[in-house]
Design a protein around this motif. Structure first.
Motif, PDB file in Angstrom:
ATOM      1  N   MET A 105      -9.126   8.902 -15.477  1.00 50.60           N
ATOM      2  CA  MET A 105     -10.437   8.480 -14.999  1.00 50.60           C
ATOM      3  C   MET A 105     -10.474   8.584 -13.480  1.00 50.60           C
ATOM      4  SD  MET A 105     -12.446   4.898 -15.697  1.00 50.60           S
ATOM      5  CE  MET A 105     -12.430   5.226 -17.459  1.00 50.60           C
ATOM      6  N   GLU A 106     -11.543   9.162 -12.967  1.00 49.76           N
ATOM      7  CA  GLU A 106     -11.650   9.373 -11.528  1.00 49.76           C
ATOM      8  C   GLU A 106     -11.941   8.059 -10.801  1.00 49.76           C
ATOM      9  OE1 GLU A 106     -11.101  12.031  -9.681  1.00 49.76           O
ATOM     10  OE2 GLU A 106     -10.450  13.105 -11.472  1.00 49.76           O
ATOM     11  N   ILE A 107     -11.247   7.889  -9.698  1.00 52.60           N
ATOM     12  CA  ILE A 107     -11.449   6.735  -8.818  1.00 52.60           C
ATOM     13  C   ILE A 107     -11.897   7.257  -7.470  1.00 52.60           C
ATOM     14  CG2 ILE A 107     -10.266   4.874  -7.587  1.00 52.60           C
ATOM     15  CD1 ILE A 107     -10.680   4.153 -10.437  1.00 52.60           C
ATOM     16  N   GLY A 108     -12.843   6.522  -6.852  1.00 51.46           N
ATOM     17  CA  GLY A 108     -13.311   6.913  -5.528  1.00 51.46           C
ATOM     18  C   GLY A 108     -12.279   6.569  -4.458  1.00 51.46           C
ATOM     19  N   ARG A 109     -12.604   5.611  -3.622  1.00 48.49           N
ATOM     20  CA  ARG A 109     -11.673   5.187  -2.580  1.00 48.49           C
ATOM     21  C   ARG A 109     -10.995   3.880  -2.990  1.00 48.49           C
ATOM     22  NH1 ARG A 109     -13.356   6.182   3.505  1.00 48.49           N
ATOM     23  NH2 ARG A 109     -11.127   6.661   3.484  1.00 48.49           N
ATOM     24  N   ARG A 110      -9.902   3.606  -2.305  1.00 46.53           N
ATOM     25  CA  ARG A 110      -9.146   2.379  -2.554  1.00 46.53           C
ATOM     26  C   ARG A 110      -9.144   1.538  -1.282  1.00 46.53           C
ATOM     27  NH1 ARG A 110      -7.127   6.340  -5.748  1.00 46.53           N
ATOM     28  NH2 ARG A 110      -6.436   5.730  -7.856  1.00 46.53           N
ATOM     29  N   TYR A 111      -9.617   0.309  -1.403  1.00 46.17           N
ATOM     30  CA  TYR A 111      -9.709  -0.597  -0.259  1.00 46.17           C
ATOM     31  C   TYR A 111      -8.852  -1.832  -0.515  1.00 46.17           C
ATOM     32  CZ  TYR A 111     -13.898   2.109   0.965  1.00 46.17           C
ATOM     33  OH  TYR A 111     -14.782   3.117   1.276  1.00 46.17           O
ATOM     34  N   ALA A 112      -8.246  -2.349   0.543  1.00 50.12           N
ATOM     35  CA  ALA A 112      -7.455  -3.577   0.429  1.00 50.12           C
ATOM     36  C   ALA A 112      -7.740  -4.477   1.618  1.00 50.12           C
ATOM     37  CB  ALA A 112      -5.968  -3.258   0.363  1.00 50.12           C
ATOM     38  N   ARG A 113      -7.916  -5.752   1.327  1.00 50.56           N
ATOM     39  CA  ARG A 113      -8.021  -6.788   2.369  1.00 50.56           C
ATOM     40  C   ARG A 113      -6.857  -7.745   2.173  1.00 50.56           C
ATOM     41  NH1 ARG A 113     -11.923  -7.106   5.918  1.00 50.56           N
ATOM     42  NH2 ARG A 113     -13.878  -5.977   5.590  1.00 50.56           N
ATOM     43  N   LEU A 114      -6.066  -7.904   3.245  1.00 53.18           N
ATOM     44  CA  LEU A 114      -4.860  -8.714   3.177  1.00 53.18           C
ATOM     45  C   LEU A 114      -4.971  -9.893   4.137  1.00 53.18           C
ATOM     46  CD1 LEU A 114      -2.283  -5.768   3.526  1.00 53.18           C
ATOM     47  CD2 LEU A 114      -3.445  -6.530   1.436  1.00 53.18           C
ATOM     48  N   TYR A 115      -4.664 -11.087   3.633  1.00 48.19           N
ATOM     49  CA  TYR A 115      -4.682 -12.293   4.458  1.00 48.19           C
ATOM     50  C   TYR A 115      -3.371 -13.047   4.265  1.00 48.19           C
ATOM     51  CZ  TYR A 115      -9.694 -11.441   4.741  1.00 48.19           C
ATOM     52  OH  TYR A 115     -10.934 -10.868   4.945  1.00 48.19           O
ATOM     53  N   GLY A 116      -2.721 -13.369   5.379  1.00 49.33           N
ATOM     54  CA  GLY A 116      -1.513 -14.178   5.330  1.00 49.33           C
ATOM     55  C   GLY A 116      -1.650 -15.360   6.264  1.00 49.33           C
ATOM     56  N   MET A 117      -1.555 -16.568   5.717  1.00 48.42           N
ATOM     57  CA  MET A 117      -1.679 -17.784   6.512  1.00 48.42           C
ATOM     58  C   MET A 117      -0.275 -18.304   6.814  1.00 48.42           C
ATOM     59  SD  MET A 117      -4.618 -17.118   4.988  1.00 48.42           S
ATOM     60  CE  MET A 117      -4.712 -17.675   3.287  1.00 48.42           C
ATOM     61  N   SER A 118       0.186 -18.030   8.026  1.00 51.73           N
ATOM     62  CA  SER A 118       1.554 -18.391   8.392  1.00 51.73           C
ATOM     63  C   SER A 118       1.633 -19.465   9.458  1.00 51.73           C
ATOM     64  CB  SER A 118       2.310 -17.146   8.890  1.00 51.73           C
ATOM     65  OG  SER A 118       1.676 -16.608  10.035  1.00 51.73           O
ATOM     66  N   SER A 119       0.531 -19.725  10.162  1.00 48.02           N
ATOM     67  CA  SER A 119       0.539 -20.672  11.276  1.00 48.02           C
ATOM     68  C   SER A 119      -0.679 -21.574  11.161  1.00 48.02           C
ATOM     69  CB  SER A 119       0.524 -19.900  12.601  1.00 48.02           C
ATOM     70  OG  SER A 119       0.532 -20.787  13.691  1.00 48.02           O
ATOM     71  N   TYR A 120      -0.464 -22.877  11.304  1.00 41.01           N
ATOM     72  CA  TYR A 120      -1.523 -23.846  11.055  1.00 41.01           C
ATOM     73  C   TYR A 120      -1.750 -24.738  12.271  1.00 41.01           C
ATOM     74  CZ  TYR A 120      -0.806 -22.290   6.269  1.00 41.01           C
ATOM     75  OH  TYR A 120      -0.690 -21.522   5.154  1.00 41.01           O
ATOM     76  N   GLN A 121      -2.793 -25.552  12.214  1.00 43.70           N
ATOM     77  CA  GLN A 121      -3.152 -26.450  13.303  1.00 43.70           C
ATOM     78  C   GLN A 121      -2.041 -27.466  13.573  1.00 43.70           C
ATOM     79  OE1 GLN A 121      -5.996 -26.541  15.183  1.00 43.70           O
ATOM     80  NE2 GLN A 121      -6.823 -24.739  14.164  1.00 43.70           N
TER      81      GLN A 121
END
Length: 326
Positions: A1-17
Protein backbone atom coordinates in the motif's frame (compact mmCIF):
# COMPACT_ATOMS: atom_id res chain seq x y z
CA UNK A 1 0.00 0.00 0.00
CA UNK A 2 1.36 3.39 -0.99
CA UNK A 3 2.27 5.83 1.76
CA UNK A 4 2.82 9.54 1.21
CA UNK A 5 5.23 11.24 3.59
CA UNK A 6 6.29 10.21 7.07
CA UNK A 7 6.27 12.80 9.85
CA UNK A 8 7.45 12.49 13.45
CA UNK A 9 7.15 14.82 16.42
CA UNK A 10 9.42 13.95 19.33
CA UNK A 11 9.19 15.38 22.86
CA UNK A 12 11.50 14.55 25.74
CA UNK A 13 10.95 16.09 29.16
CA UNK A 14 14.29 15.87 30.93
CA UNK A 15 14.49 19.10 32.95
CA UNK A 16 11.82 20.52 35.25
CA UNK A 17 11.09 23.62 37.33
CA UNK A 18 13.20 24.19 40.43
CA UNK A 19 11.18 23.46 43.53
CA UNK A 20 8.34 21.67 41.71
CA UNK A 21 9.11 18.35 43.40
CA UNK A 22 9.96 16.56 40.14
CA UNK A 23 13.47 15.26 39.57
CA UNK A 24 15.31 15.77 36.29
CA UNK A 25 15.42 12.83 33.88
CA UNK A 26 18.43 13.09 31.54
CA UNK A 27 17.57 9.92 29.61
CA UNK A 28 14.45 11.53 28.14
CA UNK A 29 16.62 14.11 26.39
CA UNK A 30 19.06 11.58 24.97
CA UNK A 31 16.11 9.44 23.84
CA UNK A 32 15.00 12.29 21.61
CA UNK A 33 18.49 12.80 20.20
CA UNK A 34 18.84 9.11 19.32
CA UNK A 35 15.47 8.94 17.55
CA UNK A 36 16.11 12.23 15.78
CA UNK A 37 19.22 10.66 14.29
CA UNK A 38 17.61 7.29 13.45
CA UNK A 39 14.17 8.10 12.03
CA UNK A 40 15.23 10.24 9.02
CA UNK A 41 17.02 7.19 7.60
CA UNK A 42 13.62 5.47 7.61
CA UNK A 43 11.85 8.17 5.64
CA UNK A 44 10.67 10.44 8.47
CA UNK A 45 10.85 14.20 8.50
CA UNK A 46 11.38 14.94 12.18
CA UNK A 47 10.53 17.79 14.51
CA UNK A 48 11.99 17.39 18.00
CA UNK A 49 11.80 19.49 21.16
CA UNK A 50 13.29 18.89 24.56
CA UNK A 51 11.65 20.34 27.65
CA UNK A 52 8.60 21.94 25.99
CA UNK A 53 5.89 23.82 27.81
CA UNK A 54 2.36 22.47 27.54
CA UNK A 55 1.11 25.16 25.13
CA UNK A 56 3.92 24.38 22.67
CA UNK A 57 2.88 20.74 22.37
CA UNK A 58 -0.72 21.79 21.77
CA UNK A 59 0.23 24.30 19.07
CA UNK A 60 2.64 21.89 17.40
CA UNK A 61 -0.08 19.27 17.04
CA UNK A 62 -2.46 21.86 15.62
CA UNK A 63 0.14 22.63 12.95
CA UNK A 64 0.49 18.91 12.22
CA UNK A 65 -3.27 18.57 11.80
CA UNK A 66 -3.14 21.15 9.01
CA UNK A 67 -0.03 19.74 7.35
CA UNK A 68 -0.43 15.95 7.38
CA UNK A 69 -2.60 14.44 4.62
CA UNK A 70 -4.68 11.28 4.42
CA UNK A 71 -1.87 9.34 2.70
CA UNK A 72 0.80 10.08 5.31
CA UNK A 73 2.22 8.46 8.43
CA UNK A 74 2.38 10.48 11.64
CA UNK A 75 4.36 9.44 14.71
CA UNK A 76 4.14 11.20 18.09
CA UNK A 77 6.72 10.38 20.76
CA UNK A 78 6.48 11.47 24.41
CA UNK A 79 9.07 10.62 27.07
CA UNK A 80 9.38 11.82 30.66
CA UNK A 81 7.79 11.64 34.07
CA UNK A 82 4.07 10.85 34.13
CA UNK A 83 1.47 10.60 36.88
CA UNK A 84 -1.50 8.27 37.02
CA UNK A 85 -4.78 9.78 38.20
CA UNK A 86 -6.71 8.32 41.12
CA UNK A 87 -9.16 6.42 38.88
CA UNK A 88 -6.38 4.96 36.69
CA UNK A 89 -8.18 6.45 33.68
CA UNK A 90 -5.66 9.03 32.50
CA UNK A 91 -1.99 9.88 32.87
CA UNK A 92 -0.39 13.31 32.93
CA UNK A 93 3.02 14.19 31.48
CA UNK A 94 5.04 16.74 33.43
CA UNK A 95 6.42 19.52 31.22
CA UNK A 96 8.41 22.73 31.72
CA UNK A 97 5.10 24.40 32.58
CA UNK A 98 4.49 21.99 35.48
CA UNK A 99 4.88 24.08 38.65
CA UNK A 100 3.63 21.77 41.36
CA UNK A 101 3.57 18.00 41.38
CA UNK A 102 0.39 17.90 43.44
CA UNK A 103 -1.49 19.94 40.81
CA UNK A 104 -0.66 17.70 37.88
CA UNK A 105 -4.17 17.90 36.41
CA UNK A 106 -3.75 21.64 35.89
CA UNK A 107 -0.08 21.93 35.05
CA UNK A 108 0.64 18.71 33.12
CA UNK A 109 -0.22 17.57 29.59
CA UNK A 110 -2.82 14.83 29.74
CA UNK A 111 -2.75 11.68 27.67
CA UNK A 112 -6.43 12.18 26.85
CA UNK A 113 -5.53 15.55 25.27
CA UNK A 114 -2.80 13.88 23.21
CA UNK A 115 -5.27 11.29 21.93
CA UNK A 116 -7.80 14.00 21.01
CA UNK A 117 -5.11 15.87 19.09
CA UNK A 118 -4.08 12.66 17.36
CA UNK A 119 -7.69 12.09 16.32
CA UNK A 120 -7.69 15.43 14.45
CA UNK A 121 -4.66 14.46 12.36
CA UNK A 122 -5.84 12.86 9.13
CA UNK A 123 -2.99 10.43 8.50
CA UNK A 124 -3.39 6.95 7.06
CA UNK A 125 -1.34 5.58 9.96
CA UNK A 126 -0.95 7.30 13.34
CA UNK A 127 1.50 5.95 15.92
CA UNK A 128 1.78 7.15 19.52
CA UNK A 129 4.99 6.03 21.26
CA UNK A 130 5.01 6.60 25.03
CA UNK A 131 8.05 6.09 27.26
CA UNK A 132 6.91 6.87 30.79
CA UNK A 133 5.58 5.24 33.91
CA UNK A 134 2.03 3.89 33.61
CA UNK A 135 2.02 4.50 29.85
CA UNK A 136 0.05 1.32 29.24
CA UNK A 137 -3.01 3.22 30.50
CA UNK A 138 -3.20 4.67 26.99
CA UNK A 139 -4.32 1.34 25.58
CA UNK A 140 -7.38 1.34 27.86
CA UNK A 141 -8.62 4.88 27.22
CA UNK A 142 -11.65 5.33 24.92
CA UNK A 143 -9.65 7.93 22.99
CA UNK A 144 -7.22 5.20 21.93
CA UNK A 145 -9.87 3.89 19.55
CA UNK A 146 -11.42 7.20 18.51
CA UNK A 147 -7.97 8.51 17.51
CA UNK A 148 -8.35 6.41 14.36
CA UNK A 149 -11.10 6.41 11.76
CA UNK A 150 -12.55 4.27 8.99
CA UNK A 151 -9.78 5.51 6.69
CA UNK A 152 -6.87 5.40 9.12
CA UNK A 153 -5.10 3.02 11.45
CA UNK A 154 -3.80 3.92 14.89
CA UNK A 155 -1.25 2.24 17.13
CA UNK A 156 -0.12 2.88 20.68
CA UNK A 157 3.30 1.55 21.70
CA UNK A 158 3.55 1.98 25.48
CA UNK A 159 6.71 1.27 27.44
CA UNK A 160 5.08 -0.35 30.48
CA UNK A 161 1.83 -1.67 31.92
CA UNK A 162 -0.71 0.86 33.16
CA UNK A 163 0.13 0.29 36.83
CA UNK A 164 3.90 -0.20 36.46
CA UNK A 165 6.89 2.14 36.17
CA UNK A 166 9.23 2.44 33.22
CA UNK A 167 12.94 2.44 33.88
CA UNK A 168 15.90 4.59 32.96
CA UNK A 169 19.00 2.59 33.85
CA UNK A 170 21.79 4.72 35.37
CA UNK A 171 24.96 4.55 33.35
CA UNK A 172 23.07 3.96 30.09
CA UNK A 173 22.31 6.95 27.87
CA UNK A 174 18.83 5.79 26.83
CA UNK A 175 15.86 4.56 28.79
CA UNK A 176 15.13 0.84 28.62
CA UNK A 177 12.22 1.03 26.17
CA UNK A 178 13.57 3.68 23.80
CA UNK A 179 16.91 1.88 23.87
CA UNK A 180 15.07 -1.24 22.67
CA UNK A 181 13.36 0.79 19.95
CA UNK A 182 16.66 2.21 18.69
CA UNK A 183 18.22 -1.27 18.75
CA UNK A 184 15.29 -2.64 16.70
CA UNK A 185 15.79 0.08 14.10
CA UNK A 186 19.46 -0.89 13.92
CA UNK A 187 18.59 -4.59 13.58
CA UNK A 188 16.34 -3.85 10.62
CA UNK A 189 19.20 -1.93 9.01
CA UNK A 190 21.63 -4.82 9.47
CA UNK A 191 19.12 -7.36 8.16
CA UNK A 192 18.32 -5.18 5.14
CA UNK A 193 14.61 -5.38 5.97
CA UNK A 194 12.70 -2.79 3.95
CA UNK A 195 9.97 -1.74 4.32
CA UNK A 196 9.10 -2.47 7.97
CA UNK A 197 5.43 -2.81 8.85
CA UNK A 198 3.84 -1.60 12.06
CA UNK A 199 3.26 -5.18 13.24
CA UNK A 200 6.88 -6.14 12.54
CA UNK A 201 8.17 -3.28 14.68
CA UNK A 202 5.74 -4.01 17.53
CA UNK A 203 6.71 -7.70 17.61
CA UNK A 204 10.42 -6.89 17.46
CA UNK A 205 10.02 -4.45 20.37
CA UNK A 206 8.31 -7.07 22.52
CA UNK A 207 11.05 -9.60 21.79
CA UNK A 208 13.77 -7.07 22.53
CA UNK A 209 12.20 -6.09 25.85
CA UNK A 210 11.85 -9.74 26.89
CA UNK A 211 15.58 -10.20 26.25
CA UNK A 212 16.46 -7.27 28.52
CA UNK A 213 16.76 -7.63 32.27
CA UNK A 214 14.23 -6.00 34.55
CA UNK A 215 10.53 -6.01 35.30
CA UNK A 216 9.10 -3.90 32.49
CA UNK A 217 6.45 -5.25 30.13
CA UNK A 218 5.27 -3.03 27.24
CA UNK A 219 1.62 -2.80 26.25
CA UNK A 220 0.80 -2.33 22.55
CA UNK A 221 -2.51 -1.63 20.85
CA UNK A 222 -3.03 -1.70 17.08
CA UNK A 223 -6.37 -0.68 15.59
CA UNK A 224 -6.60 -1.15 11.85
CA UNK A 225 -4.07 -2.47 9.35
CA UNK A 226 -0.91 -3.61 11.10
CA UNK A 227 0.67 -4.47 7.75
CA UNK A 228 1.00 -0.83 6.75
CA UNK A 229 4.64 0.08 6.00
CA UNK A 230 5.63 2.24 8.98
CA UNK A 231 9.31 2.42 8.04
CA UNK A 232 10.88 2.67 4.60
CA UNK A 233 14.55 3.21 3.98
CA UNK A 234 15.41 6.70 2.78
CA UNK A 235 18.68 7.72 1.11
CA UNK A 236 19.48 10.52 1.66
CA UNK A 237 17.62 11.04 4.95
CA UNK A 238 14.39 12.99 4.82
CA UNK A 239 14.71 16.80 5.15
CA UNK A 240 13.59 18.75 8.22
CA UNK A 241 10.05 20.07 8.56
CA UNK A 242 9.39 22.95 6.19
CA UNK A 243 7.90 25.23 8.84
CA UNK A 244 10.83 25.02 11.27
CA UNK A 245 11.93 28.49 12.36
CA UNK A 246 14.97 29.14 14.49
CA UNK A 247 14.64 31.61 17.31
CA UNK A 248 17.31 34.18 18.22
CA UNK A 249 20.80 33.25 16.95
CA UNK A 250 22.17 30.51 19.15
CA UNK A 251 25.54 30.70 20.81
CA UNK A 252 28.21 28.22 19.90
CA UNK A 253 27.64 24.82 21.38
CA UNK A 254 23.93 25.33 22.03
CA UNK A 255 21.08 23.84 20.09
CA UNK A 256 18.37 26.10 18.78
CA UNK A 257 14.73 26.18 19.69
CA UNK A 258 12.30 25.43 16.89
CA UNK A 259 9.15 27.47 16.82
CA UNK A 260 5.59 26.12 16.77
CA UNK A 261 4.52 29.29 14.93
CA UNK A 262 6.02 31.06 11.90
CA UNK A 263 7.86 34.27 12.76
CA UNK A 264 8.42 36.88 10.03
CA UNK A 265 10.34 40.11 10.36
CA UNK A 266 10.39 39.97 14.13
CA UNK A 267 6.63 39.69 14.27
CA UNK A 268 4.48 36.75 15.23
CA UNK A 269 1.83 34.59 13.73
CA UNK A 270 -1.64 35.57 14.89
CA UNK A 271 -2.89 33.49 17.77
CA UNK A 272 0.55 32.32 18.90
CA UNK A 273 0.63 32.52 22.69
CA UNK A 274 4.15 31.10 22.58
CA UNK A 275 5.63 33.83 20.40
CA UNK A 276 6.49 36.18 23.26
CA UNK A 277 8.69 33.44 24.68
CA UNK A 278 10.37 32.93 21.30
CA UNK A 279 11.05 36.65 20.88
CA UNK A 280 12.79 36.75 24.25
CA UNK A 281 16.53 37.30 23.97
CA UNK A 282 17.01 34.28 26.19
CA UNK A 283 15.04 31.92 23.95
CA UNK A 284 17.47 29.06 23.62
CA UNK A 285 16.97 25.34 23.31
CA UNK A 286 18.30 22.91 25.92
CA UNK A 287 21.80 21.56 25.70
CA UNK A 288 22.72 17.91 25.52
CA UNK A 289 21.60 15.83 28.47
CA UNK A 290 24.25 14.04 30.52
CA UNK A 291 23.84 10.79 32.45
CA UNK A 292 25.67 10.34 35.75
CA UNK A 293 26.23 6.66 36.66
CA UNK A 294 24.65 5.51 39.90
CA UNK A 295 24.72 2.18 41.69
CA UNK A 296 20.94 2.09 42.10
CA UNK A 297 18.52 1.62 39.25
CA UNK A 298 15.94 4.35 38.90
CA UNK A 299 12.50 4.54 37.35
CA UNK A 300 11.07 7.12 34.97
CA UNK A 301 8.96 8.25 37.92
CA UNK A 302 11.66 8.45 40.59
CA UNK A 303 14.89 8.84 38.64
CA UNK A 304 18.13 9.72 40.32
CA UNK A 305 18.94 13.21 38.98
CA UNK A 306 22.07 13.60 36.94
CA UNK A 307 23.77 16.73 35.69
CA UNK A 308 20.89 18.89 34.52
CA UNK A 309 21.00 20.17 30.94
CA UNK A 310 21.03 23.87 30.22
CA UNK A 311 17.58 25.36 30.57
CA UNK A 312 15.71 27.91 28.55
CA UNK A 313 13.88 30.80 30.18
CA UNK A 314 11.37 30.05 32.92
CA UNK A 315 7.70 30.24 31.86
CA UNK A 316 5.67 32.96 33.61
CA UNK A 317 4.20 31.98 37.00
CA UNK A 318 0.55 30.88 37.09
CA UNK A 319 -1.98 33.61 37.62
CA UNK A 320 -5.17 31.60 37.99
CA UNK A 321 -4.27 29.61 41.08
CA UNK A 322 -2.40 30.45 44.23
CA UNK A 323 0.69 28.48 45.15
CA UNK A 324 -0.24 25.50 47.34
CA UNK A 325 1.11 25.60 50.84
CA UNK A 326 3.55 22.88 51.84
Amino acid sequence: MEIGRRYARLYGMSSYQDGCGIEDLPAAGTNVEALKDALPHWGFVVESTKNPVQSQIEQDLQISAGKVTGDDVFLLYLAGHAFLDEDHEDIYFATRSTYYKRDYEQYCYSLAAALRALGKIGAKLKVLVLDSCFSGAATYLPGALSAGSARSSVAILASSMRTRPSFAVPGEPLSRYTGALVDCLGTFVRSATDPVSLSMLAEALLREMRDREGDQTPEHLIRGDGALPLLKRSTPPAPPWAHNVKAAPAEAGRSRLTAPAVLTGGGRKAGSSYSSFLRSSAARGPGGAQVVPNAERSSMLDATPGAAPERGPEPPPPTTRQRPRS
